[in-house]
Scaffold this active site. Sequence first.
Site, mmCIF file in Angstrom:
data_model
loop_
_atom_site.group_PDB
_atom_site.id
_atom_site.type_symbol
_atom_site.label_atom_id
_atom_site.label_comp_id
_atom_site.label_asym_id
_atom_site.label_seq_id
_atom_site.Cartn_x
_atom_site.Cartn_y
_atom_site.Cartn_z
ATOM 1 N N THR A 52 44.784 43.498 41.665
ATOM 2 C CA THR A 52 43.746 44.262 42.515
ATOM 3 C C THR A 52 44.073 43.687 43.982
ATOM 4 O O THR A 52 44.041 44.579 44.744
ATOM 5 C CB THR A 52 42.437 43.711 42.221
ATOM 6 O OG1 THR A 52 42.307 43.714 40.809
ATOM 7 C CG2 THR A 52 41.452 44.586 42.525
ATOM 8 N N ASP A 102 39.911 39.175 47.773
ATOM 9 C CA ASP A 102 40.826 38.771 46.418
ATOM 10 C C ASP A 102 39.896 39.338 45.102
ATOM 11 O O ASP A 102 38.852 39.763 45.349
ATOM 12 C CB ASP A 102 40.640 37.190 46.240
ATOM 13 C CG ASP A 102 41.752 36.805 45.405
ATOM 14 O OD1 ASP A 102 42.384 37.476 44.654
ATOM 15 O OD2 ASP A 102 41.887 35.483 45.110
ATOM 16 N N ASP A 105 38.375 37.169 37.740
ATOM 17 C CA ASP A 105 38.126 37.666 36.241
ATOM 18 C C ASP A 105 37.262 37.865 35.695
ATOM 19 O O ASP A 105 37.126 38.608 34.619
ATOM 20 C CB ASP A 105 39.114 36.161 35.600
ATOM 21 C CG ASP A 105 40.400 36.148 36.254
ATOM 22 O OD1 ASP A 105 41.318 36.802 35.818
ATOM 23 O OD2 ASP A 105 40.832 34.881 36.635
ATOM 24 N N LYS A 115 38.004 32.729 38.242
ATOM 25 C CA LYS A 115 39.149 32.979 39.036
ATOM 26 C C LYS A 115 40.121 32.220 38.423
ATOM 27 O O LYS A 115 39.942 31.168 37.622
ATOM 28 C CB LYS A 115 39.212 33.040 40.596
ATOM 29 C CG LYS A 115 38.309 34.055 40.906
ATOM 30 C CD LYS A 115 38.509 34.026 42.728
ATOM 31 C CE LYS A 115 39.855 33.929 43.114
ATOM 32 N NZ LYS A 115 40.866 35.105 42.625
ATOM 33 N N GLY A 116 41.484 32.692 38.454
ATOM 34 C CA GLY A 116 42.713 31.742 38.137
ATOM 35 C C GLY A 116 43.471 32.229 36.957
ATOM 36 O O GLY A 116 44.627 31.667 36.496
ATOM 37 N N GLU A 124 43.738 29.774 46.195
ATOM 38 C CA GLU A 124 42.676 30.739 46.398
ATOM 39 C C GLU A 124 41.420 30.299 46.908
ATOM 40 O O GLU A 124 40.577 30.560 47.961
ATOM 41 C CB GLU A 124 42.340 31.542 45.261
ATOM 42 C CG GLU A 124 43.495 32.483 44.658
ATOM 43 C CD GLU A 124 43.417 33.253 43.298
ATOM 44 O OE1 GLU A 124 43.962 34.275 43.294
ATOM 45 O OE2 GLU A 124 42.437 32.544 42.601
ATOM 46 N N LYS A 142 35.093 43.519 34.983
ATOM 47 C CA LYS A 142 34.862 42.046 35.119
ATOM 48 C C LYS A 142 33.488 41.473 35.326
ATOM 49 O O LYS A 142 33.040 40.347 35.521
ATOM 50 C CB LYS A 142 35.645 41.700 36.439
ATOM 51 C CG LYS A 142 37.234 42.315 36.856
ATOM 52 C CD LYS A 142 37.939 41.743 35.872
ATOM 53 C CE LYS A 142 39.440 42.010 36.092
ATOM 54 N NZ LYS A 142 40.003 41.732 37.390
HETATM 55 C C1 5RP Z 1 44.598 34.983 40.167
HETATM 56 C C2 5RP Z 1 43.090 35.338 40.402
HETATM 57 C C3 5RP Z 1 42.803 36.946 40.337
HETATM 58 O O1 5RP Z 1 42.160 37.154 41.107
HETATM 59 C C4 5RP Z 1 42.264 37.261 38.984
HETATM 60 O O2 5RP Z 1 43.130 36.949 37.713
HETATM 61 C C5 5RP Z 1 42.279 38.845 38.708
HETATM 62 O O3 5RP Z 1 43.455 39.403 38.534
HETATM 63 P P1 5RP Z 1 43.604 40.994 38.516
HETATM 64 O O4 5RP Z 1 43.097 41.658 39.814
HETATM 65 O O5 5RP Z 1 45.215 41.166 38.394
HETATM 66 O O6 5RP Z 1 42.728 41.341 37.525
HETATM 67 O O7 5RP Z 1 42.207 34.579 40.281
HETATM 68 O O8 5RP Z 1 44.468 33.612 40.127
#
Ligand code: 5RP
Length: 239
Positions: A52, A102, A105, A115-116, A124, A142
Amino acid sequence: GGLRIIAVQFESATGTTMTQDEMKQAVAQAAVDHIQGRLEDDSIIGVGTGSTANCFIDALAKIKHRFAGAVASSEATAERLRGHGIEVLDLNSVSQMEFYIDGADEFDPHLNLVKGGGGALTREKIVAAVAKEFVCIVDQSKQVDLLGAFPLPVEVIPMARSYVGRQLAALGGQPQYREGFVTDNGNIILDLHDLEVLDPKALEAQINNMVGVVTNGLFARRGADIILMGTPDGVETIR
Ligand code: 5RP
């Protein structure tokens, strides 16, 4: 607190149901729309990591002459920003940052995040700490009532892996070593499965207090300030 939907800003151009990828692009553009009126020539933007956030970087590139540069939350993000000709600055040379954008998850009705998933949680959290406003961009997959269905990532100094694993297990969850993964900081990740997060702020502090833990993926003490969520019907703003 509480979940309040205050605007619907986007509808699929074709009128058909949006795919997850189209929802990510829609929230990425909504984030650009959200920040651009408040950008100055010398503004520095904090940029997150993940699919994203990548959509956001691509949308941001179209207005790259409207701000000075960005701080990246990972090597991957820095590379993508540079690829678009956006200057990437060292956080230590930046004293003021209006926005951090940002993904996440998981998020709950109080704008607490997990997150992570991409393993970039520590950088982050550092960049988010500096920013005045944390704009979180997600698709509706999410959204949860209670955090914890997504395994909680914990960045750990390598020699403390087993010790921290035992400490995390004592909390009632199942820590799993993320095999073959090394963070940008040279550390390892333990993903904590099967833990209901009843008090996100307390749990965030408790895990961060374990010796050998660098950071955990709960963003509760400093959660998001605003969430832009992509749904099949458009982007919802939650604050
Ligand atoms: C990375 C993160 C991301 O923001 C999280 O994993 C979401 O990723 P995506 O946008 O691909 O679903 O925390 O460490």
